[in-house]
Design a protein around this motif. Structure first.
Motif, mmCIF file in Angstrom:
data_model
loop_
_atom_site.group_PDB
_atom_site.id
_atom_site.type_symbol
_atom_site.label_atom_id
_atom_site.label_comp_id
_atom_site.label_asym_id
_atom_site.label_seq_id
_atom_site.Cartn_x
_atom_site.Cartn_y
_atom_site.Cartn_z
ATOM 1 N N ALA A 283 35.072 -14.093 -21.646
ATOM 2 C CA ALA A 283 36.471 -13.660 -21.625
ATOM 3 C C ALA A 283 36.786 -12.794 -20.409
ATOM 4 O O ALA A 283 37.907 -12.828 -19.890
ATOM 5 N N LEU A 284 35.811 -12.034 -19.944
ATOM 6 C CA LEU A 284 36.063 -11.085 -18.852
ATOM 7 C C LEU A 284 35.511 -11.571 -17.515
ATOM 8 O O LEU A 284 35.386 -10.784 -16.576
ATOM 9 N N ALA A 285 35.224 -12.842 -17.410
ATOM 10 C CA ALA A 285 34.637 -13.365 -16.175
ATOM 11 C C ALA A 285 35.465 -13.012 -14.948
ATOM 12 O O ALA A 285 34.933 -12.562 -13.921
ATOM 13 N N ASP A 286 36.772 -13.224 -15.038
ATOM 14 C CA ASP A 286 37.629 -12.912 -13.890
ATOM 15 C C ASP A 286 37.699 -11.408 -13.643
ATOM 16 O O ASP A 286 37.662 -10.953 -12.488
ATOM 17 N N ASP A 287 37.813 -10.627 -14.722
ATOM 18 C CA ASP A 287 37.912 -9.170 -14.571
ATOM 19 C C ASP A 287 36.637 -8.580 -13.975
ATOM 20 O O ASP A 287 36.678 -7.560 -13.284
ATOM 21 N N LEU A 288 35.524 -9.207 -14.230
ATOM 22 C CA LEU A 288 34.252 -8.710 -13.710
ATOM 23 C C LEU A 288 34.039 -9.055 -12.245
ATOM 24 O O LEU A 288 33.314 -8.347 -11.538
ATOM 25 N N THR A 289 34.655 -10.124 -11.786
ATOM 26 C CA THR A 289 34.340 -10.615 -10.440
ATOM 27 C C THR A 289 35.522 -10.658 -9.477
ATOM 28 O O THR A 289 35.311 -10.786 -8.266
ATOM 29 N N ASP A 290 36.741 -10.540 -9.972
ATOM 30 C CA ASP A 290 37.905 -10.660 -9.090
ATOM 31 C C ASP A 290 38.232 -9.401 -8.286
ATOM 32 O O ASP A 290 38.619 -9.505 -7.119
ATOM 33 N N PRO A 291 38.151 -8.191 -8.874
ATOM 34 C CA PRO A 291 38.628 -7.011 -8.141
ATOM 35 C C PRO A 291 37.934 -6.816 -6.805
ATOM 36 O O PRO A 291 36.725 -7.056 -6.666
ATOM 37 N N SER A 292 38.695 -6.385 -5.818
ATOM 38 C CA SER A 292 38.139 -6.090 -4.505
ATOM 39 C C SER A 292 37.380 -4.768 -4.557
ATOM 40 O O SER A 292 37.515 -3.982 -5.503
ATOM 41 N N THR A 293 36.582 -4.509 -3.526
ATOM 42 C CA THR A 293 35.885 -3.226 -3.468
ATOM 43 C C THR A 293 36.884 -2.079 -3.359
ATOM 44 O O THR A 293 36.634 -0.989 -3.874
ATOM 45 N N GLU A 294 38.016 -2.314 -2.708
ATOM 46 C CA GLU A 294 39.038 -1.278 -2.614
ATOM 47 C C GLU A 294 39.558 -0.916 -4.002
ATOM 48 O O GLU A 294 39.727 0.261 -4.338
ATOM 49 N N ALA A 295 39.830 -1.932 -4.816
ATOM 50 C CA ALA A 295 40.337 -1.690 -6.164
ATOM 51 C C ALA A 295 39.298 -0.973 -7.011
ATOM 52 O O ALA A 295 39.621 -0.062 -7.782
ATOM 53 N N ASP B 157 29.823 -18.409 -28.054
ATOM 54 C CA ASP B 157 29.419 -17.781 -29.315
ATOM 55 C C ASP B 157 28.368 -16.689 -29.093
ATOM 56 O O ASP B 157 28.280 -15.740 -29.874
ATOM 57 N N SER B 158 27.582 -16.788 -28.030
ATOM 58 C CA SER B 158 26.564 -15.777 -27.736
ATOM 59 C C SER B 158 27.067 -14.696 -26.777
ATOM 60 O O SER B 158 26.616 -13.546 -26.843
ATOM 61 N N PHE B 159 27.981 -15.058 -25.880
ATOM 62 C CA PHE B 159 28.462 -14.115 -24.855
ATOM 63 C C PHE B 159 29.994 -14.117 -24.796
ATOM 64 O O PHE B 159 30.577 -14.400 -23.743
ATOM 65 N N PRO B 160 30.669 -13.803 -25.889
ATOM 66 C CA PRO B 160 32.132 -13.897 -25.898
ATOM 67 C C PRO B 160 32.804 -12.964 -24.886
ATOM 68 O O PRO B 160 33.798 -13.333 -24.263
ATOM 69 N N SER B 161 32.272 -11.764 -24.718
ATOM 70 C CA SER B 161 32.904 -10.812 -23.804
ATOM 71 C C SER B 161 32.694 -11.218 -22.347
ATOM 72 O O SER B 161 33.608 -11.108 -21.518
ATOM 73 N N LEU B 162 31.496 -11.680 -22.005
ATOM 74 C CA LEU B 162 31.245 -12.109 -20.630
ATOM 75 C C LEU B 162 32.114 -13.305 -20.257
ATOM 76 O O LEU B 162 32.649 -13.369 -19.140
#
Length: 239
Positions: A196-208, A189-194
């Motif tokens: 929801a986007l947990a994987d998108d924020l931390t999954d991509p490689s440095t190459e991507a 309820d306080s951090f809905p975007s964080l």
């Protein structure tokens, strides 16, 4: 080159040259990183006293200027193949690979404009291609700076630890995974975007991440060129 600013005014060591000094500094940089680079250690690498170095450089900052250029000695411009976008993309890809291949190179060159023969060669080549593509002189100069800053900044980011756990020995993937788990545990309820986007924020490689950022920069330059309505300039024609 003893000056009033030199900490020592003794005679220069016979046979000691500026090129030899720079090569010794490169060896210290590769072995100990920029944190271990000092005039004393460079002198020890050469088997001389530190006072002898000040006949060739006034201080460590001047030495870093020389290193900035020397680090580009074996950098190669991309072939003149494809359109301007393909050539600029390859410029950035090669520059990143070059910086990653030399210990702390990005920390030495980032934000430093110290043109020597090697940098002058690369700058002239890149600026000529930009002008031939149809960019104005002012835009070509700005683009050259922007692309260099993007690559240098990106390398500094990817070479620095993303958290204490990585600095203490965890892999980057492990540190990123831990950060993702922390995001997912946040109150939704306080951090809905964080959350929801947990994987998108931390999954991509440095190459991507690098590829995404570079393509968006190139998209913007393509729009700029289109808005200018500039036709590509033929090689060899006057600006």
């Amino acid at each position: 080159m003893a000056t009033e600013d030199s900490p020592h005014d003794g005679p220069s060591q016979p046979g000691l040259t500026r090129p030899a000094l720079v090569q010794a500094a490169l060896r210290v940089l590769e072995r100990e990183g920029i944190g271990g680079l000092s005039m004393r250690k460079v002198a020890a690498e050469l088997g001389v006293k530190a006072a002898s170095l000040y006949w060739h450089v006034r201080n460590k900052e001047e030495l870093l200027d020389l290193l900035t250029d020397e680090l580009m000695a074996d950098a190669e411009a991309p072939p003149r193949e494809g359109d301007w976008r393909e050539q600029l993309r390859e410029y950035c890809v090669r520059y990143r690979r070059h910086l990653l291949g030399k210990r702390d190179a990005a920390k030495v060159v980032a934000g430093r404009l110290a043109p020597g023969p090697h940098l002058l060669r690369l700058m002239e080549d890149q600026l000529t291609r930009l002008r031939e593509a149809g960019f104005s002189d002012a835009d070509a100069a700005m683009i050259s700076y922007l692309l260099g800053a993007f690559v240098q900044g990106f390398v500094l980011q990817e070479q620095g630890p993303i958290s204490a756990s990585e600095a203490m020995g965890a892999s980057r993937r492990e540190a990123a995974t831990a950060a993702g788990e922390q995001f997912r545990r946040l109150p939704r309820d306080s951090f809905p975007s964080l959350v929801a986007l947990a994987d998108d924020l931390t999954d991509p490689s440095t190459e991507a991440r690098f590829s995404f950022g570079l393509e968006r920069l190139l998209d913007g330059l393509a729009t700029l060129l289109e808005e200018q309505g500039s036709a590509p300039r033929r090689e060899g024609t006057a600006p």
